[in-house]
Design an enzyme around this catalytic site. Structure first.
Site, PDB file in Angstrom:
ATOM      1  N   CYS A   2     -46.096  35.387 -43.975  1.00 59.01           N
ATOM      2  CA  CYS A   2     -44.654  35.633 -44.026  1.00 59.01           C
ATOM      3  C   CYS A   2     -44.170  36.438 -42.826  1.00 59.01           C
ATOM      4  CB  CYS A   2     -44.306  36.409 -45.281  1.00 59.01           C
ATOM      5  SG  CYS A   2     -44.959  35.695 -46.774  1.00 59.01           S
ATOM      6  N   ARG A  27     -46.786  32.003 -37.343  1.00 57.37           N
ATOM      7  CA  ARG A  27     -47.603  32.700 -38.341  1.00 57.37           C
ATOM      8  C   ARG A  27     -47.880  31.823 -39.564  1.00 57.37           C
ATOM      9  NH1 ARG A  27     -47.417  38.475 -37.867  1.00 57.37           N
ATOM     10  NH2 ARG A  27     -47.650  38.635 -40.099  1.00 57.37           N
ATOM     11  N   TRP A  76     -44.641  32.385 -46.889  1.00 59.57           N
ATOM     12  CA  TRP A  76     -45.893  31.652 -47.109  1.00 59.57           C
ATOM     13  C   TRP A  76     -46.252  31.957 -48.562  1.00 59.57           C
ATOM     14  CZ3 TRP A  76     -51.038  32.509 -48.388  1.00 59.57           C
ATOM     15  CH2 TRP A  76     -51.951  31.503 -48.035  1.00 59.57           C
ATOM     16  N   ASN A 102     -42.943  41.116 -47.378  1.00 55.49           N
ATOM     17  CA  ASN A 102     -44.260  40.576 -46.998  1.00 55.49           C
ATOM     18  C   ASN A 102     -45.301  41.344 -47.786  1.00 55.49           C
ATOM     19  OD1 ASN A 102     -43.038  39.017 -45.092  1.00 55.49           O
ATOM     20  ND2 ASN A 102     -44.037  39.962 -43.328  1.00 55.49           N
ATOM     21  N   GLY A 103     -46.382  40.652 -48.163  1.00 53.92           N
ATOM     22  CA  GLY A 103     -47.451  41.333 -48.889  1.00 53.92           C
ATOM     23  C   GLY A 103     -47.532  40.862 -50.326  1.00 53.92           C
ATOM     24  N   GLU A 485     -68.015  27.607 -35.821  1.00 56.39           N
ATOM     25  CA  GLU A 485     -66.675  27.698 -35.232  1.00 56.39           C
ATOM     26  C   GLU A 485     -66.125  26.288 -34.937  1.00 56.39           C
ATOM     27  OE1 GLU A 485     -64.473  29.795 -35.101  1.00 56.39           O
ATOM     28  OE2 GLU A 485     -63.127  29.235 -33.475  1.00 56.39           O
ATOM     29  N   LYS A 489     -62.701  24.738 -36.574  1.00 52.17           N
ATOM     30  CA  LYS A 489     -61.585  24.232 -35.756  1.00 52.17           C
ATOM     31  C   LYS A 489     -61.188  22.838 -36.228  1.00 52.17           C
ATOM     32  CE  LYS A 489     -60.220  26.970 -34.249  1.00 52.17           C
ATOM     33  NZ  LYS A 489     -60.714  28.284 -34.335  1.00 52.17           N
ATOM     34  N   GLU A 492     -59.497  22.953 -39.673  1.00 55.38           N
ATOM     35  CA  GLU A 492     -58.188  23.607 -39.625  1.00 55.38           C
ATOM     36  C   GLU A 492     -57.085  22.673 -39.168  1.00 55.38           C
ATOM     37  OE1 GLU A 492     -58.449  28.260 -38.437  1.00 55.38           O
ATOM     38  OE2 GLU A 492     -59.233  26.896 -36.948  1.00 55.38           O
ATOM     39  N   HIS A 508     -82.406  21.040 -47.091  1.00 54.33           N
ATOM     40  CA  HIS A 508     -82.369  21.674 -48.410  1.00 54.33           C
ATOM     41  C   HIS A 508     -81.133  21.264 -49.193  1.00 54.33           C
ATOM     42  CE1 HIS A 508     -85.905  23.959 -47.372  1.00 54.33           C
ATOM     43  NE2 HIS A 508     -85.340  24.242 -46.217  1.00 54.33           N
ATOM     44  N   LYS A 607     -51.400  32.375 -39.474  1.00 56.35           N
ATOM     45  CA  LYS A 607     -52.040  33.004 -38.318  1.00 56.35           C
ATOM     46  C   LYS A 607     -52.611  34.361 -38.687  1.00 56.35           C
ATOM     47  CE  LYS A 607     -52.995  33.404 -33.927  1.00 56.35           C
ATOM     48  NZ  LYS A 607     -54.209  32.629 -33.586  1.00 56.35           N
TER      49      LYS A 607
HETATM   50  C1  G6P Z   1     -56.651  33.371 -40.085  1.00 58.72           C
HETATM   51  C2  G6P Z   1     -56.504  32.603 -38.786  1.00 58.72           C
HETATM   52  C3  G6P Z   1     -57.864  32.463 -38.113  1.00 58.72           C
HETATM   53  C4  G6P Z   1     -58.481  33.835 -37.889  1.00 58.72           C
HETATM   54  C5  G6P Z   1     -58.558  34.643 -39.189  1.00 58.72           C
HETATM   55  C6  G6P Z   1     -58.866  36.101 -38.919  1.00 58.72           C
HETATM   56  O1  G6P Z   1     -57.349  32.618 -41.004  1.00 58.72           O
HETATM   57  O2  G6P Z   1     -55.944  31.339 -39.029  1.00 58.72           O
HETATM   58  O3  G6P Z   1     -57.714  31.807 -36.860  1.00 58.72           O
HETATM   59  O4  G6P Z   1     -59.762  33.685 -37.353  1.00 58.72           O
HETATM   60  O5  G6P Z   1     -57.300  34.626 -39.869  1.00 58.72           O
HETATM   61  O6  G6P Z   1     -57.777  36.655 -38.244  1.00 58.72           O
HETATM   62  P1  G6P Z   1     -57.848  37.939 -37.337  1.00 58.72           P
HETATM   63  O7  G6P Z   1     -56.436  38.173 -36.898  1.00 58.72           O
HETATM   64  O8  G6P Z   1     -58.364  39.037 -38.221  1.00 58.72           O
HETATM   65  O9  G6P Z   1     -58.768  37.667 -36.205  1.00 58.72           O
END
Ligand code: G6P
Length: 612
Positions: A2, A27, A76, A102-103, A485, A489, A492, A508, A607
């Site tokens: 948010c 965000r 959000w 927010n929160g 990673e 990606k 996502e 396994h 984000k």
């Molecule tokens: C969210 C983002 C990710 C990020 C993670 C941790 O899920 O979409 O890209 O890696 O948060 O965020 P931070 O700001 O703590 O690195």
């Protein structure tokens, strides 16, 4: 997640609120709304489900609303589905107290029950509406906004950044926060409020960070801060040095593409911020001394998402170079464990935003148990940066695309530097080896650039793999860290199902998922285990998989009958993650573009995850 924007000044508020919300779109959100107040106190609330532009079009860019004071929000969804009823702003029954939040209010159902018993009715499923009705309940007694918001802050559990309009105070905005960020900017006769810097950066670079459990009152060009006892608190603004251009696409089709291309520069800047000409690493800016580093007996690396993946890579690099045991922890799990701390623990919290709720909670847990805390953070002045004992600021600049690329790369560079420094103070690497490593670090940017220059090749691969339903990434050691990673990606932004496995674990259970045509991506940069991973790749091929190998330039041990082979420039193997990740980022990106997805704002994702 948010976003909050507030404005009070001499201009129409709504266009400024919409502009600020636009800057926070990255965000992640699913509905948007604004509330604007005229000087006679009338508050007009407008909200819409979906993209911000729908709201902006209905409001003719904000011109249809007259008021010069207002608050805006991108939501959000947490409590209650994403729709226009649950969208913010929310209000009390008389529309005399209107707020955005927010929160998460954790005890909202208990509060809701108590308020309902006192005659309050609820129109939405949100915890925010409960929050506002609680403020209303306190306010009725004394009509003092600061007192009502203090009482609210003491009564609720959870996290909140609350911005409130009171009909009785038409030329003011009130705000209070706990564990959810809030900043204030003043420029001439105008005052701005926001959950994040980009929202107000085009109006002012001088910002006040509202502290935890602090309140503020904004007038036209004025701001006052208070503690929960209603006493005035003096604060000084902080100058934001970001270049505004960093938050624009600069000719690239997507922020993600632009940010991937910024990786050579951010790695160079991050490395240069600590690596000296004599190949030593200077961490004095972080606040940690060599004596403190010498005392480190164990490292606990904590993070979420990609930041956690950086911790996984750090584990291999730090253990190898500095001979310090490293545990890697998911912040959301770690924070609820019974912590067993010991003398000499250093907890490294990795976070781009510095606001991730679980990472922040993990940091506080460590601090409460007396452990030293070291943050690797990108956003200056963020909560994790402010609360940690020591802070290494990565030099990624603002990252807008939800899927992180350049911030991840800058975090990797930061942990390499920490590893080198720990090795130096502990005497675990020779001067010669240190010089080799320093030189490898300095050449990373140029090699990342070489990989970016090869992007057409990855684009073709993405085209051929476009209709795959399942993609497995496998590797061992640092190649495993890159696999998780790369797989994240892909999930996502392309929405293709993918899993990452330590190559030796495949047998396994997971291997039973391999079918004709399943794509298995193998990472082959760690010479000591390449042959093992090659065998694991071949095992999947005999079960119908098609193979793609991402391999170090000089490696000749490749799986028989690999369908695709991509070469990664040679580097010190400890730093190979910085290179191997680049084609995987590009792969996810092109697959997402080909599938017509919203690359920078993938569905359901945020984000900055400020709720747990
Ligand atoms: C969210 C983002 C990710 C990020 C993670 C941790 O899920 O979409 O890209 O890696 O948060 O965020 P931070 O700001 O703590 O690195």
């Amino acid at each position: 997640m948010c976003g909050i924007v507030g404005y009070i000044g001499t201009q129409k508020a709504a266009p400024i609120l919409l502009d600020g919300l636009k800057k926070l779109e990255y965000r992640g959100y699913d509905s948007a709304g604004v509330a604007v107040q005229t000087s006679d106190g009338v508050i007009d609330i407008r909200k819409e489900m979906g993209r911000l532009r729908i709201l902006a079009e209905k409001l003719d860019g904000g011109q249809v609303l007259e008021g010069r004071c207002g608050i805006g929000h991108t939501r959000w969804a947490t409590h209650g589905k994403p729709d226009s009823l649950n969208a913010h702003p929310h209000t009390n029954a008389e529309q005399s107290i209107v707020a955005v939040h927010n929160g998460i209010i954790e005890n909202y159902s208990e509060l809701k029950k108590n308020l309902a018993a006192r005659g309050y009715e609820f129109y939405s499923e949100t915890d925010t509406e409960v929050a506002i009705k609680l403020v209303d309940y306190y306010y009725r007694g004394h009509k003092d906004p600061i007192k009502a918001l203090s009482e609210f802050a003491l009564r609720v559990r959870g996290s909140f950044a609350l911005a409130v309009l009171f009909r009785d105070y038409p030329d003011e905005i009130y705000a209070v926060r706990k564990d959810s960020p809030m900043i204030v900017g003043i420029a001439g006769g105008e005052s701005y409020l926001a959950s994040d810097v980009p929202a107000i950066l085009s109006y002012t670079r001088s910002v006040y960070y509202v502290d935890n459990l602090q309140l503020c009152r904004l007038g036209k060009g004025t701001v006052e801060f208070f503690n929960l006892d209603g006493e005035r608190v003096e604060k000084s603004p902080v100058e934001i040095t970001w270049d505004m251009k960093a938050a624009e696409k600069g000719g690239y089709e997507h922020f993600m593409l632009k940010e991937m291309h910024e990786q050579p520069a951010v790695i160079r800047d991050t490395v240069n911020s600590a690596l000296q000409d004599d190949n030593s690493v200077d961490l004095s800016e972080t606040g940690i001394s060599e004596e403190e580093l010498k005392k480190v007996r164990r490292i606990i690396a904590v993070g979420c998402g990609s930041a956690y993946h950086v911790g996984v890579a750090a584990q291999y690099v730090i253990e190898e170079l500095a001979h310090v045991p490293v545990r890697v922890e998911l912040a959301s799990e770690y924070r609820y464990r019974t912590p067993l701390f010991q003398e000499g623990d250093l907890v490294i919290v990795i976070s781009q935003s510095g606001e991730t709720a679980d990472s922040l909670a993990a940091l506080r847990l460590a601090k409460n148990h007396g452990a030293k805390t070291f943050a690797v953070v990108n956003v200056v002045g963020s909560a994790i940066a402010r609360e940690a004992d020591f802070v290494f600021y990565t030099k990624a600049g603002p990252e807008i695309s939800v899927a992180t690329t350049k911030a991840y790369s800058a975090q990797l560079a930061a942990v390499y530097l920490i590893a080198l420094k720990l090795a130096a103070v502990r005497g675990t690497v020779s001067a010669e080896r240190n010089a080799e490593l320093a030189s490898a670090l300095r050449s990373l940017p140029q090699k990342v650039q070489m990989l970016l220059d090869e992007k057409e090749e990855i684009k073709r691969f993405a085209f051929e793999a476009m209709n795959k339903k399942d993609v497995f990434f496998i590797g061992r050691g640092i190649d495993y860290a890159v696999s998780i990673e790369g797989s994240l990606k892909l999930k996502e932004i392309s929405y293709v199902h993918s899993e990452a496995y330590a190559a030796g674990e495949l047998k396994h259970g997971t291997i039973s998922l391999i079918e004709d045509g399943t794509l298995v991506v193998g990472l082959l940069t760690q010479s000591g285990v390449i042959e093992k991973t090659v065998s694991n790749m071949e095992e999947t091929r005999t079960r119908g998989a098609v193979l793609a190998a991402f391999t170090a330039e000089n490696n000749r041990k490749l799986p028989a009958g690999s369908d695709w082979t991509f070469r990664i420039p040679e580097t010190d193997e400890l730093f190979a993650a910085s290179l191997a990740v680049v084609p995987l980022q590009l792969f996810a990106y092109y697959l997402s573009v080909l599938r017509g997805n919203d690359v920078d704002n993938p569905r359901h994702l945020a984000k900055s995850v400020t709720v747990e």
